[in-house]
Design a protein around this motif. Structure first.
Motif, PDB file in Angstrom:
ATOM      1  N   LEU A 164     104.254  17.047  29.497  1.00 48.63           N
ATOM      2  CA  LEU A 164     105.993  17.233  28.953  1.00 48.63           C
ATOM      3  C   LEU A 164     106.553  18.527  29.149  1.00 48.63           C
ATOM      4  CD1 LEU A 164     104.379  14.652  25.989  1.00 48.63           C
ATOM      5  CD2 LEU A 164     106.128  13.955  27.719  1.00 48.63           C
ATOM      6  N   LEU A 165     106.139  19.333  29.099  1.00 50.47           N
ATOM      7  CA  LEU A 165     105.784  20.265  29.106  1.00 50.47           C
ATOM      8  C   LEU A 165     107.010  21.182  30.790  1.00 50.47           C
ATOM      9  CD1 LEU A 165     103.163  23.141  28.391  1.00 50.47           C
ATOM     10  CD2 LEU A 165     104.592  22.578  27.072  1.00 50.47           C
ATOM     11  N   ILE A 166     106.710  20.517  31.485  1.00 46.33           N
ATOM     12  CA  ILE A 166     107.448  20.984  32.784  1.00 46.33           C
ATOM     13  C   ILE A 166     108.200  19.769  32.271  1.00 46.33           C
ATOM     14  CG2 ILE A 166     106.962  19.526  35.009  1.00 46.33           C
ATOM     15  CD1 ILE A 166     104.588  20.145  35.266  1.00 46.33           C
ATOM     16  N   VAL A 167     108.477  18.666  31.902  1.00 41.74           N
ATOM     17  CA  VAL A 167     109.777  17.194  31.949  1.00 41.74           C
ATOM     18  C   VAL A 167     110.641  18.296  30.804  1.00 41.74           C
ATOM     19  CG1 VAL A 167     110.748  15.591  31.093  1.00 41.74           C
ATOM     20  CG2 VAL A 167     108.344  15.483  31.714  1.00 41.74           C
ATOM     21  N   ALA A 168     110.175  18.897  30.323  1.00 37.29           N
ATOM     22  CA  ALA A 168     110.846  19.935  28.850  1.00 37.29           C
ATOM     23  C   ALA A 168     111.556  21.259  29.375  1.00 37.29           C
ATOM     24  CB  ALA A 168     109.603  19.888  27.429  1.00 37.29           C
ATOM     25  N   VAL A 169     111.410  21.832  30.658  1.00 38.38           N
ATOM     26  CA  VAL A 169     111.515  23.025  30.748  1.00 38.38           C
ATOM     27  C   VAL A 169     112.887  21.437  31.528  1.00 38.38           C
ATOM     28  CG1 VAL A 169     111.719  24.453  32.564  1.00 38.38           C
ATOM     29  CG2 VAL A 169     110.186  24.472  30.852  1.00 38.38           C
ATOM     30  N   THR A 170     112.631  20.582  32.309  1.00 37.93           N
ATOM     31  CA  THR A 170     114.006  19.945  33.651  1.00 37.93           C
ATOM     32  C   THR A 170     114.732  19.202  32.949  1.00 37.93           C
ATOM     33  OG1 THR A 170     111.773  19.325  34.637  1.00 37.93           O
ATOM     34  CG2 THR A 170     113.799  17.988  35.290  1.00 37.93           C
ATOM     35  N   ALA A 171     113.918  19.005  31.527  1.00 37.66           N
ATOM     36  CA  ALA A 171     115.303  18.557  30.413  1.00 37.66           C
ATOM     37  C   ALA A 171     116.131  19.826  30.609  1.00 37.66           C
ATOM     38  CB  ALA A 171     114.914  17.899  29.455  1.00 37.66           C
TER      39      ALA A 171
END
Length: 177
Positions: free
Chosen positions: A57-64
């Motif tokens: 989710l940290l990676i997805v959040a940065v991508t978002a």
């Protein structure tokens, strides 16, 4: 002193208090065993899974946020904070009811394990104020500072989440069930 300056001062005090109190309380509770409690031996794979989910989710959040999806980023980051709190509660509950497991590996892998474990523990303490400071910058609408702090917070938090899973995978063969 303006309202924003007063808010920032209060926030700094809370960040300092929490950054000191959380590790101290965890250390105290880690050493306390609940008498006659049933060991919560089912928790380690669950809290390791929570660490893994946090990393994703940290990676997805940065991508978002890089794709301009601010609300999604905010929701994902709040979820990561909630997952970290949930992890901590489960971790403490496990250690208050079960005896600690010793790593049984020998040779070079033993040094690798303890390096990963030690760096994980130290950085899990360091990440507390970093997350709180980074989050507080959004509350104060200081997005420039938020981005600056996030450049340091993100990789450390990601490392802590990933190494939590690695530590679990390395020690899990030695758990007594």
């Amino acid at each position: 002193m303006g309202v924003l300056a007063k808010d920032e001062k209060k926030i700094k005090i809370w960040i300092t208090v929490l950054s000191i109190a959380i590790p101290l309380v965890v250390a105290f509770l880690f050493g306390y065993k609940i008498p006659d409690a049933e060991p919560l031996t089912f928790l380690p794979p669950i809290y390791a899974g929570i660490n893994g989910l946090t990393a994703v989710l940290l990676i997805v959040a940065v991508t978002a946020i890089k794709n301009g999806k601010r609300k999604l980023h905010q929701n994902l980051m709040m979820t990561c904070i909630a997952l970290s709190v949930l992890f901590l509660a489960m971790y403490v509950a496990y250690h208050m009811t079960a005896t600690s497991t010793s790593f049984g590996g020998e040779g070079m892998i033993r040094y690798v394990y303890f390096f990963i474990l030690l760096s994980h523990i130290v950085l899990s303490i360091v990440i507390i104020p970093l997350v709180l400071i980074t989050y507080s910058k959004t509350y104060l609408n200081d997005f420039e500072s938020h981005r600056l702090w996030a450049k340091y917070t993100f990789p450390i938090w990601l490392y802590v989440a990933v190494t939590g899973v690695v530590v679990y995978l390395m020690i899990s063969p030695y758990y007594v069930h």
